[in-house]
Structure formats: structure tokens, C-alpha cells
Design a protein around this motif. Structure first.
Motif, mmCIF file in Angstrom:
data_model
loop_
_atom_site.group_PDB
_atom_site.id
_atom_site.type_symbol
_atom_site.label_atom_id
_atom_site.label_comp_id
_atom_site.label_asym_id
_atom_site.label_seq_id
_atom_site.Cartn_x
_atom_site.Cartn_y
_atom_site.Cartn_z
ATOM 1 N N VAL A 112 58.052 36.561 32.245
ATOM 2 C CA VAL A 112 56.747 36.361 31.564
ATOM 3 C C VAL A 112 55.925 37.476 31.300
ATOM 4 C CG1 VAL A 112 56.200 37.335 34.146
ATOM 5 C CG2 VAL A 112 54.828 35.715 32.934
ATOM 6 N N MET A 160 54.097 32.064 36.872
ATOM 7 C CA MET A 160 52.645 32.195 37.540
ATOM 8 C C MET A 160 52.344 32.248 39.343
ATOM 9 S SD MET A 160 50.603 32.974 35.311
ATOM 10 C CE MET A 160 52.005 33.258 34.591
ATOM 11 N N ASN A 214 50.309 23.399 28.383
ATOM 12 C CA ASN A 214 48.712 24.145 27.914
ATOM 13 C C ASN A 214 48.496 23.528 27.306
ATOM 14 O OD1 ASN A 214 49.648 26.761 28.939
ATOM 15 N ND2 ASN A 214 51.530 27.017 27.588
ATOM 16 N N ALA A 260 52.003 38.399 29.712
ATOM 17 C CA ALA A 260 50.813 39.133 29.432
ATOM 18 C C ALA A 260 50.646 39.700 27.912
ATOM 19 C CB ALA A 260 50.319 38.636 30.662
ATOM 20 N N GLY A 282 54.683 29.805 28.520
ATOM 21 C CA GLY A 282 53.736 30.637 28.564
ATOM 22 C C GLY A 282 52.952 30.334 29.549
ATOM 23 N N GLY A 283 53.346 30.986 30.960
ATOM 24 C CA GLY A 283 52.625 30.924 31.618
ATOM 25 C C GLY A 283 52.976 29.443 32.451
ATOM 26 N N ALA A 300 45.368 36.106 35.701
ATOM 27 C CA ALA A 300 44.449 36.000 34.617
ATOM 28 C C ALA A 300 43.191 36.672 35.518
ATOM 29 C CB ALA A 300 43.857 35.156 34.078
ATOM 30 N N PHE A 332 49.326 34.656 28.314
ATOM 31 C CA PHE A 332 50.550 34.066 28.753
ATOM 32 C C PHE A 332 51.869 34.319 28.026
ATOM 33 C CE2 PHE A 332 47.472 34.261 32.984
ATOM 34 C CZ PHE A 332 48.568 35.259 32.944
ATOM 35 N N GLN A 340 47.266 29.600 36.111
ATOM 36 C CA GLN A 340 47.143 31.159 34.782
ATOM 37 C C GLN A 340 46.155 31.947 35.729
ATOM 38 O OE1 GLN A 340 47.542 29.726 30.854
ATOM 39 N NE2 GLN A 340 49.547 28.666 31.117
#
Length: 385
Positions: free
Chosen positions: A244, A273, A66, A246, A267-268, A77, A91, A73
Motif C-alpha cells: 500500500v 486499508m 474505485n 499513499a 489502490g486502496g 485518509a 491511495f 479509504q
């Protein structure tokens, strides 16, 4: 001899294959799956568009940190914020992680640490989310819990009004308590919670881990009551079975999660995704959500009609395709018999049979499920159990 910790009370069924609403166990027996991974497989097992998206991403890249830009992402989003009152998304990998993020941002943003949750709620099994959960059985054996959570009776407007003050960081709730018994929140109570948060400067957090992503016939369950939460947490149905989660938050929270305040290695990811984007593009269509509402109305009517004469059935409750059959006794023996008859269901507390079919379930499959439920429950009524 198993090398696994025995922390799950597993049924003697091993699923080896699934497609749509049907799964097959290792012995070749076919079932209608009205658990769907506990509200995870909202498009059924191996939905073609999601499978294709994951396969295409597998041939590109699986994971990047990230620390890099993340257009994969951004697309997901955008879908989440366009269909909610939120403006920004973080995420992660699960519902518990999403709720952890919500608890952290609430305390940091408000500078307060007291959070109100509700009895029979369920928010996860990490230390903070276990503490947030209003069930003693989840707390037992783990020593002192995280300070300071206040547990109130659900749907009690007087209790929340008495407890609220300017020391409360947030009120956190499920619009329908899933694991706690399929307990729907009353509109007046939910709106009272929101009004009190606004009055005292607390954040209003809605845990949509089980109810979100189309499960109740709208993108998010809070939309049925015309609410406007500061934070929405989602996970289960978001990736069609791919891990996943969020946290969705309003614009005024943006600067609270500045660089370095929170994060998640996985995450993400591009794979997560890809799964989430393909899932949301299908579920968030107005026609799809309308079909969920129509199926729900049909399912509720059939259950109420067919189970009406079974003496130990008290009521059918819930919304969308998150439904519960409340009985006046322990339902564990019923679950075993229902499974034998080829329908997978689960409990929501000791006295509720929980029904969570894929949102793609057909009317014919609903009919089949209702007949299995009726025959299985009638068999217990005849022997006087």
C-alpha cells in the motif's frame, strides 16, 4: 534452474517464518531482523492487531473498484491527514506509485515541467521515479530519461538558491536519504528548500516512503524540522508488509486531481486499508512514538560507544530507527559475516551498513544486535581488512 529474472542480487538466505523482531530461515536458523523488509515491518512481523484486521476483512470483501464509495479509504485518509499537514489522500500500491502521483500532480498543478531532486536520492524504479532518482547507476542502460529533472548536491543551500526560478514545478527530497547512504538533511537546508518553493510558486514534495510512519520517532520525518510540505509520499511502513502507498496533499491541490486525471486499479483495496488502519492506530500513538525516540537514543549511544575503537568505522548517523554505520571501505564482506552471526542488516550505498529494526524492537534486542555488530566488525579489524 530459476524461472525468475536475475534482477535481484539475493543473499543465500530464505526466510520462511517471522514473528516480531525475529525470523527463521528454511534451515531453521534464527535471526534478529534489522532490515524489516527495508523499513516495511515497522510493527515487526505479523503484528497481532494488523493480522486480526486483515483476517476479519478477508471474510468480508477483498476488492472493489474505485468507482464505488470507499469508507474503508476515508478512515485511513483521516488518520494520515490528522497526523500531517495534508488535507487529501490518493491511495496506490507502492512508494514509486506515490511518487509518480506526486510528479504528475506537480506538473499539472503548476503548468511547469522542471523538477529539482538531489544527488544520492532514491525515489523509485518506474520511468519517472527512476529519472527523479539522483544516481547514475539507477539510470544506466535505459536510454533517454524523462525530461526535465535537475540534480543538485544535497545539503547545499547555495546550489538550490542558484537553481530555483519560476520555471521549477517542484523540489522533491528525502529528509534522510535512505538508499543513498543514510544522509540526514540539515534543518537550514530543508527550510531553505521550502522557502524557495514558496517564493517561486513551486511545490515542495517530501518523499517519506522510508522515513515515514514512525520510523524516525515522529509520524513523519519532516516534522523534526518543522516543515510544511505541499505533498508527502508514503508506502513502506504504511501496511505492515501489505502492499500500500499513499500521496498526501494540501487542500490547494484538490481540484488538480479531478475525476479521470489519475487512478489505480488496486489502490486502496479493503484489505490494504484494513492493514493500514490497524498499523496507523498503533504507530501514531504519542506514547509509541516517544518509545521509538528513546530506543533510538539508546541505540545511537551504544553504537558510538561499542564501535568507537574499530578503525574503519567513520561515524554512526541517521535519526530514529533509520541508522547507518559509515565505514571507509566497501561493507559487503561485513554484511555477510553479520548475517552469519544471526543479525540481518543491509547496505546504503557501498560504504554504509543500514540498520532498520522494527519500531517494536526491545532494548535487549538492541544490545544483542550491537554485540553482533561489534564482534563481526572487530574480526575484520584484527585481520587488517
Amino acid at each position: 534452474m530459476s524461472a525468475l529474472f536475475p534482477n535481484y542480487a539475493r543473499w543465500d538466505i530464505e526466510i520462511v517464518e517471522g514473528k516480531g523482531t525475529k525470523v527463521i530461515d528454511k534451515n531453521g536458523k534464527e535471526y534478529l531482523d534489522f532490515i524489516a523488509g527495508i523499513a516495511v515491518c515497522n510493527l515487526g512481523h505479523r503484528p497481532p492487531k494488523v493480522q486480526k484486521a486483515i483476517e476479519e476483512q478477508l471474510n468480508k470483501v477483498w476488492h472493489v473498484s474505485n468507482l464505488f464509495q470507499a469508507s474503508h479509504q476515508e478512515g485511513v485518509a483521516k488518520l494520515l491527514t490528522e497526523h500531517s499537514v495534508g488535507d487529501y489522500v490518493f491511495f496506490c500500491n507502492s512508494g514509486a506509485e506515490a511518487n509518480e502521483a506526486a510528479i504528475k500532480i506537480a506538473r499539472k498543478h503548476t503548468g511547469r515541467h522542471k523538477i529539482i531532486t538531489f544527488k544520492q536520492s532514491f525515489h523509485g524504479r518506474t520511468f519517472a521515479t527512476m529519472t527523479a532518482t539522483g544516481q547514475e547507476k539507477i539510470h544506466s542502460g535505459f536510454g533517454p530519461l524523462l525530461q526535465e529533472f535537475i540534480y543538485l548536491p544535497y545539503n547545499d543551500e547555495n546550489a538550490i538558491e542558484e537553481a530555483m526560478n519560476d520555471e521549477i514545478a517542484a523540489v522533491m527530497l528525502e529528509v534522510i536519504q535512505g538508499e543513498g547512504g543514510v544522509n540526514p538533511g540539515e534543518d537550514a537546508f530543508l527550510k531553505k528548500c521550502q522557502q524557495l518553493c514558496e517564493k517561486y510558486g513551486a511545490l515542495f514534495i517530501i518523499d517519506e516512503v522510508q522515513t515515514g510512519i514512525g520510523r524516525t520517532g515522529k509520524a513523519f520525518a519532516y516534522q523534526h524540522a518543522d516543515l510544511s510540505p505541499d505533498i508527502i509520499t508514503v508506502a513502506k511502513g504504511l501496511g505492515s508488509g501489505f502492499p500500500v502507498g499513499a500521496m498526501i496533499g494540501k487542500a490547494h491541490l484538490k481540484d488538480t486531481f479531478s475525476p479521470g486525471t489519475h487512478g489505480s486499479t488496486f489502490g486502496g483495496t479493503p484489505l490494504a486499508m484494513a492493514a493500514a488502519k490497524a498499523t496507523l492506530e498503533e504507530i501514531f500513538q504519542a506514547e509509541f512514538l516517544q518509545q521509538v525516540r528513546e530506543k533510538s537514543e539508546y541505540f545511537l549511544t551504544k553504537l558510538n560507544t561499542e564501535l568507537d575503537n574499530i578503525p574503519f568505522v567513520k561515524q554512526v548517523k541517521g535519526k530514529g530507527l533509520l541508522l547507518g554505520i559509515e565505514c571507509d571501505q566497501d561493507v559487503s564482506p561485513f554484511i555477510e559475516e553479520i548475517h552469519k552471526q544471526g543479525l540481518l542488516v543491509l547496505t546504503a550505498g557501498p560504504k554504509v551498513i543500514r540498520l532498520l529494526p522494527p519500531l517494536t524492537v526491545s532494548f535487549e534486542e538492541i544490545d544483542q544486535a550491537v554485540q553482533i555488530l561489534k564482534q563481526s566488525l572487530q574480526s575484520f579489524a584484527k585481520v587488517g581488512l
